[in-house]
Design an enzyme around this catalytic site. Sequence first.
Site, short mmCIF file in Angstrom:
data_model
loop_
_atom_site.label_atom_id
_atom_site.label_comp_id
_atom_site.label_asym_id
_atom_site.label_seq_id
_atom_site.Cartn_x
_atom_site.Cartn_y
_atom_site.Cartn_z
N HIS A 96 0.96 -1.37 -0.12
CA HIS A 96 0.17 0.09 0.23
C HIS A 96 0.88 1.47 0.06
CE1 HIS A 96 -2.93 3.09 0.84
NE2 HIS A 96 -3.68 2.10 0.53
N GLU A 168 -4.21 2.28 -7.19
CA GLU A 168 -4.46 3.48 -6.32
C GLU A 168 -3.39 4.53 -6.84
OE1 GLU A 168 -6.57 1.34 -2.62
OE2 GLU A 168 -4.42 1.72 -2.28
P1 13P Z 1 -9.60 5.98 0.37
O1 13P Z 1 -10.92 5.29 0.04
O2 13P Z 1 -9.72 6.52 1.69
O3 13P Z 1 -9.23 7.26 -0.51
O4 13P Z 1 -8.53 4.90 0.38
C1 13P Z 1 -8.29 4.41 -0.65
C2 13P Z 1 -7.33 3.26 -0.24
O5 13P Z 1 -6.10 3.63 -0.01
C3 13P Z 1 -7.40 1.74 -0.05
O6 13P Z 1 -6.59 1.01 -0.03
#
Ligand code: 13P
Length: 254
Positions: A96, A168
């Site tokens: 992440h 992401e």
């Molecule tokens: P948010 O939905 O809070 O932007 O987070 C996304 C995320 O990093 C999920 O792993």
Amino acid sequence: MKQKHYVIGNWKLYLDREKSIEHAIAIEKNKSIVSSDALEIVVCPSHVNLDKISGINKSVSLGAQDCGFENSGAHTGQVSPDDLVSIGCEYVIIGHSERRYQLGETDDVINRKIIAALKSGLVPIVCFGETFEANEKGISGEFVKNQIKSAFEGVSLEDNQRVIVAYEPVWAIYPSKHVVTTQHVHEMVEIIHKTCSPVLGGAYSYCVVYGGSVTGENVANFIDLPGINGVLPGHASTDSSEFAKIIAIVNDML
Ligand code: 13P
């Protein structure tokens, strides 16, 4: 066979123990929040709360937010992938951006964690995404391609092994106010498929989900895109009614 979809809630560090338990109970009571053959719902509480939440949430699957790269030995603070399996985890988030950029987690560490997770029978949910600066420079595609190549170096999936690839964009993750366009996500997901498919093999060995400020308001835009098989909401997944809303919308679109 139609590929499965996923809604994966990453609770991050938003909920303390008491709130995690409350949230898990609310999820379990809501009869519309149930995994099915078409839609797998996964919740990812913080490590210390996993065992407890595992005992509460029976209608959804359990994922950890990270794992170590060994199962035993001199590795202070690491969490054994085998132990995660033994307390009921089926999934684990790896790489992440909040671990890469807040804790300095490297591509090499991420690669070792993926290999360890697969060996223990966990499905790794591996996160990739360009930084704000990379996006500004117009090098998002190159950035993510390099991340993917390093993460999966030496990884070859066996028949029963799967990987979930999460796109992401770092700059679109809550609380960022930057809004990603569906066109950008679409272009990046195409690049991700082109990079992943020769490395990870056929269409059923991996799928791509999107994460970055997903809410009930915008989830349909992402699910609608070709090549996307689900979403990975963070902040919105810690509110039971918003989480239920996201699931209801995804279910309606399958
Ligand atoms: P948010 O939905 O809070 O932007 O987070 C996304 C995320 O990093 C999920 O792993």
